[in-house]
Write a protein that holds these residues in place. Structure first.
Motif, PDB file in Angstrom:
ATOM      1  N   THR A  94       0.835  -1.257   0.003  1.00 10.88           N
ATOM      2  CA  THR A  94       0.068   0.109  -0.123  1.00 10.88           C
ATOM      3  C   THR A  94       0.885   1.237  -0.011  1.00 10.88           C
ATOM      4  O   THR A  94       1.662   1.432   1.049  1.00 10.88           O
ATOM      5  CB  THR A  94      -0.854   0.072   1.226  1.00 10.88           C
ATOM      6  OG1 THR A  94      -1.681  -1.259   1.400  1.00 10.88           O
ATOM      7  CG2 THR A  94      -1.719   1.023   1.219  1.00 10.88           C
ATOM      8  N   VAL A  95       0.748   1.873  -1.061  1.00 11.18           N
ATOM      9  CA  VAL A  95       1.495   3.321  -1.227  1.00 11.18           C
ATOM     10  C   VAL A  95       0.751   4.488  -0.396  1.00 11.18           C
ATOM     11  O   VAL A  95       1.291   5.157   0.405  1.00 11.18           O
ATOM     12  CB  VAL A  95       1.795   3.620  -2.466  1.00 11.18           C
ATOM     13  CG1 VAL A  95       2.297   5.013  -2.776  1.00 11.18           C
ATOM     14  CG2 VAL A  95       2.602   2.681  -3.475  1.00 11.18           C
ATOM     15  N   SER A  96      -0.536   4.569  -0.781  1.00 15.59           N
ATOM     16  CA  SER A  96      -1.434   5.500  -0.043  1.00 15.59           C
ATOM     17  C   SER A  96      -2.874   4.922  -0.154  1.00 15.59           C
ATOM     18  O   SER A  96      -3.113   4.268  -1.063  1.00 15.59           O
ATOM     19  CB  SER A  96      -1.281   6.847  -0.622  1.00 15.59           C
ATOM     20  OG  SER A  96      -1.809   6.677  -1.951  1.00 15.59           O
ATOM     21  N   MET A  97      -3.537   5.221   0.566  1.00 10.56           N
ATOM     22  CA  MET A  97      -5.070   4.877   1.175  1.00 10.56           C
ATOM     23  C   MET A  97      -5.707   5.566   1.765  1.00 10.56           C
ATOM     24  O   MET A  97      -5.388   6.089   2.815  1.00 10.56           O
ATOM     25  CB  MET A  97      -5.167   3.522   1.574  1.00 10.56           C
ATOM     26  CG  MET A  97      -6.644   2.940   1.465  1.00 10.56           C
ATOM     27  SD  MET A  97      -6.431   1.057   1.919  1.00 10.56           S
ATOM     28  CE  MET A  97      -7.611   1.144   3.389  1.00 10.56           C
ATOM     29  N   ASN A  98      -7.036   5.971   1.117  1.00 11.17           N
ATOM     30  CA  ASN A  98      -7.885   7.134   2.000  1.00 11.17           C
ATOM     31  C   ASN A  98      -9.224   6.378   2.100  1.00 11.17           C
ATOM     32  O   ASN A  98      -9.449   5.607   1.253  1.00 11.17           O
ATOM     33  CB  ASN A  98      -8.111   8.478   0.933  1.00 11.17           C
ATOM     34  CG  ASN A  98      -7.253   9.006   0.870  1.00 11.17           C
ATOM     35  OD1 ASN A  98      -6.536   9.586   1.763  1.00 11.17           O
ATOM     36  ND2 ASN A  98      -6.699   9.435  -0.423  1.00 11.17           N
ATOM     37  N   THR A  99      -9.822   6.520   3.281  1.00  6.85           N
ATOM     38  CA  THR A  99     -10.804   5.594   3.670  1.00  6.85           C
ATOM     39  C   THR A  99     -12.034   6.705   4.135  1.00  6.85           C
ATOM     40  O   THR A  99     -11.780   7.804   4.853  1.00  6.85           O
ATOM     41  CB  THR A  99     -10.604   4.699   4.839  1.00  6.85           C
ATOM     42  OG1 THR A  99      -9.494   4.047   4.520  1.00  6.85           O
ATOM     43  CG2 THR A  99     -11.702   4.120   5.076  1.00  6.85           C
ATOM     44  N   GLN A 100     -13.060   6.254   3.655  1.00 10.48           N
ATOM     45  CA  GLN A 100     -14.421   7.265   3.940  1.00 10.48           C
ATOM     46  C   GLN A 100     -15.374   6.184   4.792  1.00 10.48           C
ATOM     47  O   GLN A 100     -15.664   5.056   4.366  1.00 10.48           O
ATOM     48  CB  GLN A 100     -15.140   7.561   2.757  1.00 10.48           C
ATOM     49  CG  GLN A 100     -14.341   8.449   1.867  1.00 10.48           C
ATOM     50  CD  GLN A 100     -13.411   7.857   1.281  1.00 10.48           C
ATOM     51  OE1 GLN A 100     -13.495   6.840   0.481  1.00 10.48           O
ATOM     52  NE2 GLN A 100     -12.058   8.536   0.969  1.00 10.48           N
ATOM     53  N   PHE A 101     -15.712   6.527   6.074  1.00  9.96           N
ATOM     54  CA  PHE A 101     -16.764   5.751   6.880  1.00  9.96           C
ATOM     55  C   PHE A 101     -18.202   6.280   6.668  1.00  9.96           C
ATOM     56  O   PHE A 101     -18.319   7.282   6.934  1.00  9.96           O
ATOM     57  CB  PHE A 101     -16.144   5.798   8.309  1.00  9.96           C
ATOM     58  CG  PHE A 101     -14.865   5.166   8.609  1.00  9.96           C
ATOM     59  CD1 PHE A 101     -14.616   3.712   8.746  1.00  9.96           C
ATOM     60  CD2 PHE A 101     -13.728   6.064   8.983  1.00  9.96           C
ATOM     61  CE1 PHE A 101     -13.357   3.383   8.890  1.00  9.96           C
ATOM     62  CE2 PHE A 101     -12.476   5.555   8.950  1.00  9.96           C
ATOM     63  CZ  PHE A 101     -12.360   4.303   8.983  1.00  9.96           C
ATOM     64  N   VAL A 102     -18.983   5.526   6.012  1.00 14.43           N
ATOM     65  CA  VAL A 102     -20.215   6.116   5.613  1.00 14.43           C
ATOM     66  C   VAL A 102     -21.382   5.269   6.620  1.00 14.43           C
ATOM     67  O   VAL A 102     -22.691   5.819   6.025  1.00 14.43           O
ATOM     68  CB  VAL A 102     -20.349   6.049   4.268  1.00 14.43           C
ATOM     69  CG1 VAL A 102     -19.323   6.867   3.425  1.00 14.43           C
ATOM     70  CG2 VAL A 102     -20.326   4.518   3.880  1.00 14.43           C
ATOM     71  N   GLY A 103     -21.163   4.417   7.248  1.00 12.27           N
ATOM     72  CA  GLY A 103     -22.179   3.774   8.058  1.00 12.27           C
ATOM     73  C   GLY A 103     -21.745   3.135   9.135  1.00 12.27           C
ATOM     74  O   GLY A 103     -20.474   2.871   9.400  1.00 12.27           O
ATOM     75  N   SER A 104     -22.488   2.626  10.082  1.00  8.14           N
ATOM     76  CA  SER A 104     -22.051   1.853  11.389  1.00  8.14           C
ATOM     77  C   SER A 104     -22.018   0.223  10.824  1.00  8.14           C
ATOM     78  O   SER A 104     -22.968  -0.223  10.588  1.00  8.14           O
ATOM     79  CB  SER A 104     -22.926   2.136  12.283  1.00  8.14           C
ATOM     80  OG  SER A 104     -22.479   1.470  13.605  1.00  8.14           O
TER      81      SER A 104
END
Length: 142
Positions: free
Chosen positions: A83-93
């Motif tokens: 993994t060089v870079s990773m963006n995460t979006q949390f959208v639910g539980s």
């Protein structure tokens, strides 16, 4: 807790790494276009609010993405990608039950791939998404 010994079943990877054994997820390499990880969420995976811990969500997304990259060069899904870079979006539980992370290549070239992933609960609820850059580890560096 899952067995500490790797199991063999066509198209699935069990207990290959310490992280996989600790968290308890299973890697699915049956679809050559999409790496997948499955986790049966228990109390061990929840945060203090009773929801899936964000770090475990990221672990699943990262592994599904890396597996997806690996499948572009290895049908068994074991060629290493970093993994060089990773963006995460949390959208639910996240909650108890089966979670599935699925990766999809969205672009790239010979050594770098752009991969998106999504994490869904078995009821279809979208829990998190990610986008990342993943690098193939050259054979001579193994």
């Amino acid at each position: 807790m899952p067995s500490q010994q790797p199991k063999e079943e066509a198209g699935f990877i069990y207990g290959e790494t310490g992280t996989q054994r600790l968290v308890g997820y299973v890697v699915d390499v049956r679809d050559p276009a999409h790496g997948r990880c499955y986790l049966d969420v228990t109390d061990d995976h929840l945060n203090r609010h009773g929801a899936l811990h964000g770090g475990i969500s990221v672990t699943l997304l990262d592994n599904a993405s890396g597996t997806t990259g690996s499948l572009t060069v290895d049908a068994e899904g074991k060629a290493p990608f970093l993994t060089v870079s990773m963006n995460t979006q949390f959208v639910g539980s996240g909650k108890r039950g089966r979670m599935t992370a699925t990766g999809t290549v969205t672009g790239g070239g010979r050594s770098l791939l752009f991969i998106s992933a999504e994490l869904r609960h078995e009821d279809g609820t979208l829990v998190a998404t990610s986008t990342g850059v993943f690098k193939r580890v050259p054979q001579e560096k193994l």
